[in-house]
Design a protein around this motif. Structure first.
Motif, PDB file in Angstrom:
ATOM      1  N   PHE A 143      31.276  31.472  43.513  1.00 26.18           N
ATOM      2  CA  PHE A 143      31.331  31.949  42.139  1.00 26.18           C
ATOM      3  C   PHE A 143      32.626  31.492  41.479  1.00 26.18           C
ATOM      4  O   PHE A 143      33.613  31.171  42.150  1.00 26.18           O
ATOM      5  CB  PHE A 143      31.240  33.476  42.104  1.00 26.18           C
ATOM      6  N   ASP A 144      32.630  31.516  40.157  1.00 24.55           N
ATOM      7  CA  ASP A 144      33.825  31.142  39.402  1.00 24.55           C
ATOM      8  C   ASP A 144      34.816  32.298  39.282  1.00 24.55           C
ATOM      9  O   ASP A 144      35.895  32.141  38.700  1.00 24.55           O
ATOM     10  CB  ASP A 144      33.428  30.671  37.999  1.00 24.55           C
ATOM     11  N   GLY A 145      34.449  33.447  39.804  1.00 26.80           N
ATOM     12  CA  GLY A 145      35.280  34.633  39.805  1.00 26.80           C
ATOM     13  C   GLY A 145      34.459  35.778  40.357  1.00 26.80           C
ATOM     14  O   GLY A 145      33.238  35.663  40.551  1.00 26.80           O
ATOM     15  N   VAL A 146      35.101  36.873  40.623  1.00 22.12           N
ATOM     16  CA  VAL A 146      34.440  38.027  41.239  1.00 22.12           C
ATOM     17  C   VAL A 146      34.847  39.296  40.515  1.00 22.12           C
ATOM     18  O   VAL A 146      36.026  39.471  40.156  1.00 22.12           O
ATOM     19  CB  VAL A 146      34.807  38.148  42.743  1.00 22.12           C
ATOM     20  N   VAL A 147      33.875  40.189  40.287  1.00 19.63           N
ATOM     21  CA  VAL A 147      34.153  41.560  39.864  1.00 19.63           C
ATOM     22  C   VAL A 147      33.720  42.451  41.014  1.00 19.63           C
ATOM     23  O   VAL A 147      32.536  42.487  41.364  1.00 19.63           O
ATOM     24  CB  VAL A 147      33.397  41.952  38.583  1.00 19.63           C
ATOM     25  N   ASP A 148      34.659  43.165  41.602  1.00 19.59           N
ATOM     26  CA  ASP A 148      34.346  43.966  42.783  1.00 19.59           C
ATOM     27  C   ASP A 148      33.870  45.350  42.347  1.00 19.59           C
ATOM     28  O   ASP A 148      34.572  46.359  42.484  1.00 19.59           O
ATOM     29  CB  ASP A 148      35.562  44.068  43.708  1.00 19.59           C
ATOM     30  N   PHE A 149      32.642  45.377  41.813  1.00 18.87           N
ATOM     31  CA  PHE A 149      32.051  46.644  41.390  1.00 18.87           C
ATOM     32  C   PHE A 149      31.923  47.614  42.567  1.00 18.87           C
ATOM     33  O   PHE A 149      32.083  48.823  42.397  1.00 18.87           O
ATOM     34  CB  PHE A 149      30.668  46.408  40.778  1.00 18.87           C
ATOM     35  N   ALA A 150      31.618  47.094  43.745  1.00 23.94           N
ATOM     36  CA  ALA A 150      31.444  47.964  44.920  1.00 23.94           C
ATOM     37  C   ALA A 150      32.714  48.749  45.197  1.00 23.94           C
ATOM     38  O   ALA A 150      32.679  49.962  45.446  1.00 23.94           O
ATOM     39  CB  ALA A 150      31.050  47.128  46.133  1.00 23.94           C
ATOM     40  N   GLN A 151      33.836  48.082  45.163  1.00 29.72           N
ATOM     41  CA  GLN A 151      35.105  48.756  45.424  1.00 29.72           C
ATOM     42  C   GLN A 151      35.450  49.727  44.297  1.00 29.72           C
ATOM     43  O   GLN A 151      35.898  50.851  44.539  1.00 29.72           O
ATOM     44  CB  GLN A 151      36.215  47.731  45.583  1.00 29.72           C
ATOM     45  N   ALA A 152      35.215  49.308  43.065  1.00 24.82           N
ATOM     46  CA  ALA A 152      35.582  50.145  41.923  1.00 24.82           C
ATOM     47  C   ALA A 152      34.766  51.426  41.851  1.00 24.82           C
ATOM     48  O   ALA A 152      35.254  52.455  41.365  1.00 24.82           O
ATOM     49  CB  ALA A 152      35.406  49.348  40.629  1.00 24.82           C
ATOM     50  N   MET A 153      33.528  51.387  42.360  1.00 25.77           N
ATOM     51  CA  MET A 153      32.609  52.509  42.190  1.00 25.77           C
ATOM     52  C   MET A 153      32.446  53.353  43.448  1.00 25.77           C
ATOM     53  O   MET A 153      31.777  54.390  43.418  1.00 25.77           O
ATOM     54  CB  MET A 153      31.236  51.987  41.751  1.00 25.77           C
TER      55      MET A 153
ATOM     56  N   LEU B  63      39.479  40.596  32.250  1.00 24.21           N
ATOM     57  CA  LEU B  63      39.071  39.895  31.037  1.00 24.21           C
ATOM     58  C   LEU B  63      39.460  38.418  31.058  1.00 24.21           C
ATOM     59  O   LEU B  63      38.829  37.599  30.370  1.00 24.21           O
ATOM     60  CB  LEU B  63      39.682  40.579  29.801  1.00 24.21           C
ATOM     61  N   GLN B  64      40.484  38.074  31.839  1.00 22.85           N
ATOM     62  CA  GLN B  64      40.865  36.669  31.928  1.00 22.85           C
ATOM     63  C   GLN B  64      39.778  35.813  32.565  1.00 22.85           C
ATOM     64  O   GLN B  64      39.720  34.580  32.339  1.00 22.85           O
ATOM     65  CB  GLN B  64      42.173  36.534  32.708  1.00 22.85           C
ATOM     66  N   LEU B  65      38.890  36.437  33.354  1.00 23.74           N
ATOM     67  CA  LEU B  65      37.778  35.702  33.953  1.00 23.74           C
ATOM     68  C   LEU B  65      36.785  35.213  32.902  1.00 23.74           C
ATOM     69  O   LEU B  65      36.023  34.286  33.139  1.00 23.74           O
ATOM     70  CB  LEU B  65      37.028  36.583  34.966  1.00 23.74           C
ATOM     71  N   LEU B  66      36.810  35.871  31.733  1.00 22.50           N
ATOM     72  CA  LEU B  66      35.824  35.572  30.703  1.00 22.50           C
ATOM     73  C   LEU B  66      36.314  34.498  29.744  1.00 22.50           C
ATOM     74  O   LEU B  66      35.612  34.171  28.785  1.00 22.50           O
ATOM     75  CB  LEU B  66      35.476  36.851  29.935  1.00 22.50           C
TER      76      LEU B  66
END
Length: 398
Positions: free
Chosen positions: A349-359, A394-397
């Motif tokens: 991927f070009d970046g990751v959002v770790d929703f699992a960790q956050a939630m 937001l920098q990923l976007l």
């Protein structure tokens, strides 16, 4: 001037005018950003001689909006008798004097073939970020099963018989539903936004269990975060409840697989530059791969790789979201953990959002944080949706 030079001059003028018009249209299309756009499925109800009034919540400010009317999942031609866009005053009531008749190729009526969509002409009005519009669609003839988005978490209004598209008041709107019908997009020439982000996924992205008409899905929260940071972007919610990465869902209104719909629902949005992918929990629940065999971590990873390839071929960045905790049984939890490890460390991927960790529950990494739980131990409440949006760098976007 002789006839032949005159004809040549006229031909040259027509060619120049056509080229100028085409160039202007191309520039206009390039400049446009998707501001709203639910993914559509088959299986909606039938209508006849009735007006549907739907709420559109724009994620960005802009001008010259266009709407898309979809018969993408229909099986017969769709006759459209009238379309109107107005500013919402409240519920099905429009702000007096804000009505705009919508045309398609300068015609107030259109017929959309089965499997097709129609994009309107630009509408001479401005739209504010977070503003609600009322789009009223008059269907004069009997339809087949509607192309729709079942779980809108917003209210749509159905009229008594007839064309009530330009009504200010709501007296002729006699029923309310929580789905969108045939309406699949709003794009604008942006005031200041740069680029569109598509949040692509299942019921979590779709906003299941969030309050009706409150716009507290995580994509809504993300749009507000971007605006507050001074970097507004169009944000489109392309979630469908029950959707899977690898396989179609037997309940047809939950959509064809992500592999089949990604090109249209994500990469087809105007101005898309980035996709945030959060999908896979329903594949875990189904437990099957594309061949009908038992699901493995590699099956899901292979599906993600195909979506990544589609995005990169289109020149679009794709951000991977880790699968959120759901108190899965041992075998499914092992797959979830393996897939999430690959998302975090695989570099595809070009970046990751770790929703699992956050939630995750601080006391149980396999379950959702009780403060974020809407009650079914899978879907976040409004606070959880905000936490999801806050987890996005937001920098990923861009």
């Amino acid at each position: 001037m002789t006839t032949r030079p005159l004809l040549a001059a006229l031909a040259a003028a027509v060619t120049l005018a056509t080229a100028t018009t085409s160039a202007a249209a191309a520039a206009d299309s390039t400049a446009r950003l998707a501001a709203w756009g639910p993914s559509m499925t088959i299986g909606g109800p039938n209508f006849s001689n009735q007006t549907i009034r739907m709420v559109v919540h724009s994620s960005i400010a802009g001008s010259s909006p266009r709407i898309t009317v979809s018969n993408l999942r229909g099986t017969t031609p769709l006759a459209v008798g009238a379309v109107d866009v107005a500013v919402q005053s409240g519920m099905a009531t429009a702000v007096a004097g804000s009505h705009h008749t919508v045309t398609f190729g300068r015609s107030r009526t259109t017929t959309i073939a089965a499997g097709k969509e129609a994009v309107s002409d630009p509408i001479p009005m401005s739209v504010g970020a977070g503003q609600n519009l009322l789009v009223s669609l008059y269907l004069p003839k009997a339809t087949s099963s509607a192309t729709w988005h079942s779980d809108a978490f917003d209210t749509s209004y159905l009229s008594a018989p007839g064309d009530h598209s330009r009504d200010d008041g709501d007296g002729n709107y006699i029923a309310a539903r929580t789905s969108w019908y045939y309406l699949s997009g709003l794009d604008v020439v942006p005031t200041s936004a740069r680029g569109t982000v598509v949040c692509f996924g299942d019921s979590i992205t779709d906003g299941y269990n969030t309050p009706i008409g409150a716009y507290q899905r995580y994509p809504d929260d993300l749009a507000r975060r971007l605006a507050a940071a001074g970097t507004p972007k169009g944000v489109v919610d392309a979630g469908i409840g029950g959707n899977r990465v690898l396989t179609d869902v037997p309940n047809i209104w939950q959509g064809v697989s992500a592999l089949k719909r990604f090109g249209h629902d994500a990469l087809g949005e105007a101005g898309v530059r980035t996709v945030i992918l959060l999908e896979g929990v329903n594949d875990l629940h189904a437990g099957v791969n594309t061949a009908g065999g038992p699901l493995t971590a590699q099956d899901l990873i292979g599906g993600y790789q195909q979506l990544i390839a589609q995005a990169h071929k289109a020149g679009v960045r794709i951000i991977g979201g880790t699968i959120m905790p759901d108190n899965e049984p041992g075998d499914r939890e092992a797959i979830r953990q393996a897939v999430n490890t690959w998302i975090r460390t695989g570099g595809a991927f070009d970046g990751v959002v770790d929703f699992a960790q956050a939630m995750a529950d601080p006391n149980n990494a396999a379950g959702i944080n009780p403060a974020y739980d809407s009650g079914d131990h899978l879907h976040p409440n409004a606070t959880g949706m905000q936490a999801m949006a806050d987890a996005v760098n937001l920098q990923l976007l861009g």
